[in-house]
Design an enzyme around this catalytic site. Structure first.
Site, short mmCIF file in Angstrom:
data_model
loop_
_atom_site.label_atom_id
_atom_site.label_comp_id
_atom_site.label_asym_id
_atom_site.label_seq_id
_atom_site.Cartn_x
_atom_site.Cartn_y
_atom_site.Cartn_z
N ARG A 64 0.82 -1.23 0.00
CA ARG A 64 0.00 0.00 0.00
C ARG A 64 0.85 1.27 0.00
O ARG A 64 0.36 2.34 -0.39
CB ARG A 64 -1.01 -0.04 1.16
CG ARG A 64 -2.14 -1.02 0.90
CD ARG A 64 -3.10 -1.10 2.06
NE ARG A 64 -2.48 -1.62 3.26
CZ ARG A 64 -2.32 -2.92 3.54
NH1 ARG A 64 -2.76 -3.81 2.67
NH2 ARG A 64 -1.73 -3.31 4.64
N GLU A 101 5.83 -11.10 15.01
CA GLU A 101 5.37 -11.73 16.24
C GLU A 101 5.86 -13.20 16.29
O GLU A 101 6.33 -13.66 17.31
CB GLU A 101 3.84 -11.69 16.20
CG GLU A 101 3.23 -11.65 17.57
CD GLU A 101 1.72 -11.51 17.45
OE1 GLU A 101 1.23 -11.01 16.42
OE2 GLU A 101 1.05 -11.93 18.40
#
Ligand code: AMP
Length: 176
Positions: A64, A101
């Site tokens: 994006r 993560e």
């Protein structure tokens, strides 16, 4: 930055719960892109931050960051450089890894995309933990670029991504 513009843009961000996985509140910017006034207003915010600076290239982050960064580069009349997820760029690349993560991810940039001494602004749609843009900053500096600022339409302040980017200056327009 006019506050009514910011509020209109904020209303154009759609929250999607549990995407791409459970527990993530995804900030969907496609309603901004599809509305010509909002899309223009979002690009104008980036342009306002760039005005008066000597910028050689805008670097946009996959994917994006390409949508906002390329429009900004076009309007400024400067070059655009994509930094992509590993395996997407065809020519020789420099790679920077960063932690997610769970596990690691890698970003890549073409080795000839930035010349030493060029003044760069980094653009992405959203700053979350800062891992992605910190890896992009490493690639820009490794190539000899001078990273003037990292700019984001949206910043998730509670994730403290700015800290990861230090000492790079950070600008964001919609804060959550
Ligand atoms: P980070 O490396 O954690 O700062 O993540 C930033 C990148 O992941 C950006 O390229 C964003 O497009 C995307 N991203 C991370 N979290 C979100 C979210 N909650 N909504 C939309 N995009 C996100």
């Amino acid at each position: 930055m006019a506050s009514d513009v910011v509020e209109k843009l904020r209303a154009g961000v759609r929250d999607v719960a549990d995407f791409p996985r459970k527990g993530i509140l995804f900030k969907d910017i496609t309603p901004i892109l599809s509305d010509p006034a909002l899309f223009r207003a979002s690009i104008d915010l980036f342009l306002e931050r760039c005005r008066g600076r000597k910028i050689d290239k805008i670097v946009g982050i996959d994917a994006r960051g390409f949508l906002f960064g390329s429009a900004v580069a076009y309007e400024l009349g400067v070059g655009f450089v994509p930094i992509r997820k590993r395996g997407k760029l065809p020519f020789r690349t420099e790679v920077a890894s960063y932690s997610l993560e769970y596990g690691e991810a890698e970003m890549e940039m073409h080795i000839d995309a930035i010349n030493a001494g060029e003044q760069i602004v980094l653009v992405d749609d959203l700053l979350a933990t800062g891992g992605t843009s910190a890896a992009a900053a490493v690639l820009i500096r490794k190539a000899g670029g001078r990273l003037l600022e990292a700019q984001f339409l949206i910043e998730l302040e509670f994730l403290h991504g700015r800290k990861q980017l230090e000492p790079t200056a950070v600008a964001s327009f919609l804060k959550y």
